[in-house]
Scaffold this motif. Structure first.
Motif, mmCIF file in Angstrom:
data_model
loop_
_atom_site.group_PDB
_atom_site.id
_atom_site.type_symbol
_atom_site.label_atom_id
_atom_site.label_comp_id
_atom_site.label_asym_id
_atom_site.label_seq_id
_atom_site.Cartn_x
_atom_site.Cartn_y
_atom_site.Cartn_z
ATOM 1 N N ASN A 155 -4.865 -1.875 1.219
ATOM 2 C CA ASN A 155 -5.268 -1.543 2.542
ATOM 3 C C ASN A 155 -6.317 -2.225 3.000
ATOM 4 O OD1 ASN A 155 -5.343 0.205 4.918
ATOM 5 N ND2 ASN A 155 -7.309 1.005 3.903
ATOM 6 N N ASP A 159 -2.900 3.816 -9.597
ATOM 7 C CA ASP A 159 -2.123 3.365 -8.006
ATOM 8 C C ASP A 159 -2.914 3.746 -6.714
ATOM 9 O OD1 ASP A 159 0.299 2.365 -9.339
ATOM 10 O OD2 ASP A 159 0.916 4.618 -9.518
ATOM 11 N N ARG A 160 -3.659 4.781 -6.776
ATOM 12 C CA ARG A 160 -4.449 4.983 -5.667
ATOM 13 C C ARG A 160 -5.617 3.869 -5.338
ATOM 14 N NH1 ARG A 160 -7.952 10.364 -5.055
ATOM 15 N NH2 ARG A 160 -5.744 11.071 -5.072
ATOM 16 N N GLU A 168 0.838 -1.135 -0.209
ATOM 17 C CA GLU A 168 -0.001 -0.003 0.065
ATOM 18 C C GLU A 168 0.747 1.285 0.008
ATOM 19 O OE1 GLU A 168 -2.937 2.594 2.926
ATOM 20 O OE2 GLU A 168 -2.327 0.426 3.563
ATOM 21 N N ASP A 183 2.476 1.936 -3.094
ATOM 22 C CA ASP A 183 1.294 2.395 -4.249
ATOM 23 C C ASP A 183 1.272 3.813 -4.091
ATOM 24 O OD1 ASP A 183 0.939 -0.342 -5.463
ATOM 25 O OD2 ASP A 183 -0.647 -0.670 -3.897
ATOM 26 N N ARG A 184 1.047 4.223 -2.787
ATOM 27 C CA ARG A 184 0.948 5.651 -2.582
ATOM 28 C C ARG A 184 1.860 6.643 -2.900
ATOM 29 N NH1 ARG A 184 -4.020 5.758 -0.660
ATOM 30 N NH2 ARG A 184 -4.797 4.189 0.766
ATOM 31 N N ALA A 228 -3.631 0.890 -3.872
ATOM 32 C CA ALA A 228 -3.454 0.902 -2.623
ATOM 33 C C ALA A 228 -4.624 0.720 -1.726
ATOM 34 C CB ALA A 228 -2.961 2.482 -2.336
ATOM 35 N N GLU A 252 1.737 6.871 -6.575
ATOM 36 C CA GLU A 252 0.633 7.659 -6.698
ATOM 37 C C GLU A 252 1.237 9.256 -6.825
ATOM 38 O OE1 GLU A 252 -3.629 9.461 -4.881
ATOM 39 O OE2 GLU A 252 -2.397 7.603 -3.813
#
Length: 77
Positions: A57, A49-50, A20, A23-24, A53, A27
């Protein structure tokens, strides 16, 4: 989800949280690239990507909850 020990679930939850975070970070990089270049493809990649994430999560939350439950009852189910 497979039957795992509490520790196995917690390890998987930690891995999902790491994914996560990655990914953030991607982003954020795409958002900066979009701001600098104005290229819409960077904005699309940031949105992708958001979403990834968010999935990671949710996966982390599920693994953590399962690990807590497994730590209480220890039956492997």
């Amino acid at each position: 989800m497979t039957d795992k020990s509490a520790a196995g679930n917690m390890v998987d939850a930690a891995k999902a949280k790491i994914n996560e975070g990655a990914d953030r970070a991607r982003e954020a990089g795409h958002n900066v690239a979009h701001a600098v270049t104005g290229d819409a493809s960077h904005k699309a990649e940031a949105l992708e990507d958001r979403a990834k994430a968010g999935v990671h999560n949710k996966q982390a939350d599920m693994e953590y909850s399962e690990g807590k439950r497994e730590a209480k009852d220890g039956d492997g189910h």
